[in-house]
Enzyme design. Structure first.
Site, short mmCIF file in Angstrom:
data_model
loop_
_atom_site.label_atom_id
_atom_site.label_comp_id
_atom_site.label_asym_id
_atom_site.label_seq_id
_atom_site.Cartn_x
_atom_site.Cartn_y
_atom_site.Cartn_z
N ASP A 1 0.83 -1.21 0.00
CA ASP A 1 0.00 0.00 0.00
C ASP A 1 0.86 1.26 0.00
O ASP A 1 2.03 1.20 0.33
CB ASP A 1 -0.83 0.04 1.29
N LYS B 1 -4.16 3.08 -3.14
CA LYS B 1 -5.20 3.44 -2.19
C LYS B 1 -4.95 4.76 -1.49
O LYS B 1 -5.21 4.90 -0.32
CB LYS B 1 -5.39 2.34 -1.12
N MET C 1 -7.87 9.18 9.14
CA MET C 1 -8.49 9.60 7.89
C MET C 1 -9.40 10.81 8.13
O MET C 1 -10.51 10.90 7.58
CB MET C 1 -9.30 8.45 7.27
#
Ligand code: SAH
Length: 497
Positions: free
Chosen positions: A43, A65, A179
């Site tokens: 990732d 991502k 996030m």
């Protein structure tokens, strides 16, 4: 692959947590699996430096991502894992932080289970805990916070998550939002509306544990404005709670002498450089570039040469190692050396000699070849013979000066062979050069735009001695700091903050 044709064969998939960012924060097991993997699917949050531990032939696939730049859909990743495992490959699925902390590791595990593919999970150090720790914020602290909650500000589809602000506001737990950078204002307002004090301490940590970590602290009321002012970039996490107040006492990382600095270290041989270790210990980000490999000449040391010599001169650690390796290969008895005197160029070379139980008879005051020659002139009697160890192709005008007075034979002990550079380089605050050949090999290969930081002084060069400095000047390097004497310690002193 021996089993490739066999039906029903399957490799194992390892879901590995890469840790929060700093390459040193992966687990021992995680690193071992990277070394063994045939395929690594990684990732964007996994530190790409970790991929360097992989075998040369390992296939590395970026699954991406980043926010809104989904490179591969989750279903594609799932089927890729299965496809590679069915080719009997050892597959590492490398994810930032911990596999299960908003990492969709569970979904991958469930799918593998359904497909009958063996898998294992290697937990990782989550940014939710390590990030605050590296900003000097303990996630719990006796008398201040008795627990913590890790909350995502986005749900599965990138939509704002449905957060129970009332429950969070009531609790004394530390809240860590992942996030959440783009939702910072809404999060703070949500908590205040639900009854949390506007003066409750809050922090935002960007690029936690990395060289470019930045932290912004304030209160629920002020934090959004402060973060906007200091233009913090993702990835970032948000910490809310009184533990933020402990930062002045516990901020070990950002206080390190070389925190925020980036260095390039050139080295000969594979071993991690002493310079790299010291710089990393003190908070710097270091990229190593290997410019050469050492090849010993096993037939260099001949019995007749040894019986001729009174003095043996060794001018580097590699020279000492090569000398003894060759003596061993030639089955030379250690007693042959009993009446020889040894001269070395400096402390490090002397220490390597001591590992062979020989204590140098001569170490010059200043560690360079000119001082060594002067030292020899003071110590060697006119009738004595000097065997002078050199690397292949090494130029040393001091030897010709010695020849005016003494009988000198050169002994070519090893070669510093150029080896390929294939690293992607960034821009650095400084670049360390411990020999002129490293300058030629590195700078000679850079493109014009990569040389530009050296030529404008944005990257300064740190040079071990005058030959290296001359070579740097030849390439037009603007800022050069030269070590006061040719040791690693002095090289570090040259940049000491
Ligand atoms: N599994 C990961 C989290 C994945 S969710 C873990 O355990 O750490 C991705 C979010 O994690 C990012 O949006 C950010 O909020 C946070 N994050 C991950 N690495 C980070 C880092 N080095 N610095 C700050 N935040 C980070």
């Amino acid at each position: 692959m021996k089993n490739e044709m066999k039906t029903g064969c399957s490799g194992t998939v390892y879901l590995v947590g890469a840790g929060p960012g700093d390459e040193g924060l992966i687990t021992v097991r995680g690193r071992k699996l990277i070394e063994e993997a045939d395929v690594i699917i990684y990732d964007h949050l996994a530190n790409p430096v970790l991929l360097e531990y992989a075998k040369k032939e390992c296939e590395k696939i970026y699954a991406g991502k980043e926010n809104r730049h989904h490179t591969m859909r989750q279903e594609e990743i799932n089927s890729l894992l299965v496809q590679k495992a069915k080719q009997c490959k050892t597959v590492v699925r490398l994810k930032g932080g911990d596999v299960y902390v908003f990492g969709r590791g569970g979904e991958e595990g469930i799918y593998l289970n359904e497909q009958g593919i063996p898998f294992e999970v290697v937990p990782g150090v989550s940014s939710a805990i390590a990030g605050p720790a590296y900003a000097g914020i303990p996630i719990t602290h006796r008398g201040i916070s008795r627990g913590f909650q890790v909350i995502t500000a986005h749900n599965q589809n990138g939509q704002p998550a449905d957060i129970d602000f009332a429950a969070l506001a009531k609790s004394q737990d530390t809240c860590v939002f992942l996030m959440g950078l783009t939702k910072l204002g809404e999060l703070a307002a949500g908590l205040i509306q639900a009854g949390k004090s506007p003066s409750c301490p809050a922090a935002v940590i960007s690029n936690a544990t990395l060289w470019n970590q930045r932290t912004c602290t304030g209160t629920l009321e002020t934090i959004e404005h402060q973060v906007r002012e200091s233009s913090l970039m993702p990835p970032a996490l948000i910490v809310v709670g009184d533990v933020v107040n402990l930062r002045p006492a516990l901020n070990f990382f950002e206080r390190m002498p070389y925190f925020g600095k980036r260095y390039l270290v050139t080295k000969v041989g594979e071993e991690i450089s002493f310079l790299t270790n010291v710089l990393r210990e003190q908070g710097a980000y270091v990229t190593e570039v290997q410019t050469g490999e050492i090849k010993f000449f096993s037939d260099a040391v001949k019995p007749e040469l040894l019986s001729w010599a009174d003095w043996i001169v060794l001018t580097s650690r590699h020279g000492v190692e090569a000398f003894f390796a060759s003596a061993k290969a030639q089955k030379i008895d250690v007693r042959t050396l009993s009446n020889k005197k040894f001269a070395v160029v400096g402390r490090k070379t002397a220490e390597t000699l001591e590992e062979h139980d020989i204590y140098a008879d001569l170490i010059p005051m200043s560690f360079d070849s000119e001082s060594l020659r002067k030292g020899l002139e003071g110590a060697v009697k006119p009738e004595e013979h000097i065997l002078y160890g050199i690397p292949k192709g090494g130029r040393n005008k001091e030897i010709s000066i010695l020849r005016e007075q003494y009988s000198v034979q050169e002994l070519c002990l090893y070669e510093n062979r150029e080896c390929c550079l294939q690293k992607k380089l960034q821009e650095y605050d400084g670049a360390f050069f411990t020999c002129a050949s490293s300058v030629t090999r590195l700078l000679g290969k850079l493109k014009e735009e990569e040389l530009e930081p050296f030529r404008t002084g944005r990257t300064e060069a740190i040079s071990i001695g005058k030959h290296t400095t001359w070579e740097l000047e030849r390439f037009g390097v603007l800022k050069i700091r030269q070590a006061l004497s040719s040791t690693y310690e002095e090289l570090l002193m040259a940049i000491s903050p």
